[in-house]
Design a protein around this motif. Structure first.
Motif, short mmCIF file in Angstrom:
data_model
loop_
_atom_site.label_atom_id
_atom_site.label_comp_id
_atom_site.label_asym_id
_atom_site.label_seq_id
_atom_site.Cartn_x
_atom_site.Cartn_y
_atom_site.Cartn_z
N PRO A 29 0.81 -1.22 0.00
CA PRO A 29 0.00 0.00 0.00
C PRO A 29 0.85 1.28 0.00
O PRO A 29 0.47 2.29 -0.60
CB PRO A 29 -0.83 -0.11 1.28
N ASN A 30 2.01 1.24 0.63
CA ASN A 30 2.90 2.40 0.63
C ASN A 30 3.51 2.64 -0.75
O ASN A 30 3.71 3.78 -1.16
CB ASN A 30 3.98 2.26 1.69
N LEU A 31 3.81 1.54 -1.46
CA LEU A 31 4.30 1.69 -2.84
C LEU A 31 3.22 2.30 -3.72
O LEU A 31 3.50 3.16 -4.56
CB LEU A 31 4.75 0.33 -3.39
N ILE A 32 1.98 1.84 -3.55
CA ILE A 32 0.86 2.41 -4.31
C ILE A 32 0.76 3.91 -4.01
O ILE A 32 0.57 4.73 -4.93
CB ILE A 32 -0.47 1.68 -3.96
N GLY A 33 0.92 4.29 -2.74
CA GLY A 33 0.89 5.70 -2.36
C GLY A 33 2.00 6.51 -3.02
O GLY A 33 1.78 7.63 -3.49
N LEU A 34 3.20 5.95 -3.07
CA LEU A 34 4.32 6.63 -3.74
C LEU A 34 4.02 6.81 -5.22
O LEU A 34 4.30 7.87 -5.80
CB LEU A 34 5.62 5.85 -3.54
N LYS A 35 3.45 5.78 -5.84
CA LYS A 35 3.08 5.88 -7.26
C LYS A 35 2.07 7.01 -7.45
O LYS A 35 2.18 7.81 -8.39
CB LYS A 35 2.50 4.55 -7.75
N GLN A 36 1.07 7.09 -6.56
CA GLN A 36 0.05 8.14 -6.65
C GLN A 36 0.66 9.53 -6.46
O GLN A 36 0.14 10.52 -6.97
CB GLN A 36 -1.06 7.89 -5.65
N ASP A 37 1.79 9.59 -5.76
CA ASP A 37 2.51 10.86 -5.57
C ASP A 37 3.43 11.18 -6.75
O ASP A 37 4.15 12.17 -6.72
CB ASP A 37 3.34 10.82 -4.28
N GLY A 38 3.42 10.32 -7.77
CA GLY A 38 4.21 10.56 -8.97
C GLY A 38 5.61 10.01 -8.95
O GLY A 38 6.42 10.33 -9.82
N GLY A 90 -2.89 -4.66 -7.04
CA GLY A 90 -2.64 -3.50 -7.88
C GLY A 90 -1.14 -3.37 -8.11
O GLY A 90 -0.34 -3.84 -7.32
N SER A 91 -0.77 -2.72 -9.20
CA SER A 91 0.64 -2.57 -9.51
C SER A 91 1.11 -1.14 -9.28
O SER A 91 0.59 -0.21 -9.87
CB SER A 91 0.93 -2.95 -10.96
N PRO A 92 2.12 -0.97 -8.43
CA PRO A 92 2.69 0.35 -8.21
C PRO A 92 3.83 0.66 -9.19
O PRO A 92 4.43 1.73 -9.13
CB PRO A 92 3.24 0.25 -6.78
N PHE A 134 -0.46 -11.80 -7.72
CA PHE A 134 -0.23 -10.83 -6.65
C PHE A 134 -0.59 -9.43 -7.12
O PHE A 134 -1.31 -8.69 -6.45
CB PHE A 134 1.24 -10.90 -6.23
N LEU A 135 -0.11 -9.05 -8.32
CA LEU A 135 -0.37 -7.71 -8.84
C LEU A 135 -1.84 -7.53 -9.21
O LEU A 135 -2.39 -6.44 -9.04
CB LEU A 135 0.53 -7.43 -10.05
N ALA A 136 -2.48 -8.59 -9.70
CA ALA A 136 -3.91 -8.51 -10.03
C ALA A 136 -4.73 -8.28 -8.76
O ALA A 136 -5.70 -7.51 -8.75
CB ALA A 136 -4.36 -9.78 -10.74
N GLU A 137 -4.32 -8.91 -7.67
CA GLU A 137 -5.03 -8.77 -6.39
C GLU A 137 -4.75 -7.43 -5.73
O GLU A 137 -5.67 -6.77 -5.22
CB GLU A 137 -4.59 -9.91 -5.46
#
Length: 176
Positions: free
Chosen positions: A83-92, A115-117, A110-113
């Protein structure tokens, strides 16, 4: 009447336990040293994971700071940091993923379940790239500057605390 020497083994044992406890409190679990800090990142040697081509050496030298994250579907701490990687991705933040010692089906599941950051990713099933980069286990993340030099290595999951104290200053250019 108890003899004073009778308590010596107990005192010695208590000293060892105390020293061990103190040492564990002083060590940062994410401070695993790397001989690569400040040096050019080793070659990217990846196999495709899915339909897209894996990232390349050129992707690490495009002028933008990015993260290279080694992960695996079977890795419990990788789930914790995801989830923190997803957050970093959302921060650009650009994150290059290296699926380490895993099977393609499990990695893609794993990525399908979750999400991919990852901006780009590839697989390292034989640990070729992992050996070159000095990966001891997953997750491990490297911060790479825009010229392809490794700024730091983080062993273990990217927690909010690690991101705030170690990643954010590097991204902002304010690290020591």
């Amino acid at each position: 009447m108890a003899k004073p020497l009778m308590f010596l083994p107990l005192l010695v044992m208590a000293g060892f336990v105390g020293a061990g406890y103190f040492a564990m409190q002083q060590n940062d679990p994410n401070a695993m040293p790397t001989a690569l800090a400040g040096k050019e990142a080793p070659a990217v040697r990846l196999e495709p994971l899915g339909a897209e081509a894996p990232f390349t050496d050129a992707d690490l030298r495009d002028g933008k700071i990015k993260l290279v994250n080694f992960w695996a579907s079977w890795c419990a701490p990788c789930r914790v940091e995801h989830p923190n990687l997803i957050g970093l991705k959302q921060d650009g933040i650009e994150i290059m993923g290296v699926n380490w010692k895993d099977t393609p089906d499990q990695a893609q599941g794993f990525l399908a379940e979750m999400g991919s950051p990852y901006t780009r990713l590839g697989a390292d099933p034989g640990n070729k790239m992992g050996l070159d980069w000095g990966v001891a286990g997953v997750p491990e993340t490297f911060v790479v500057d825009g010229a392809g030099r490794i700024l730091t290595r983080i062993a273990g999951p990217l927690t909010e605390d690690v991101i705030t104290k170690k990643i954010d200053p590097l991204l902002a250019g304010t690290a020591d």
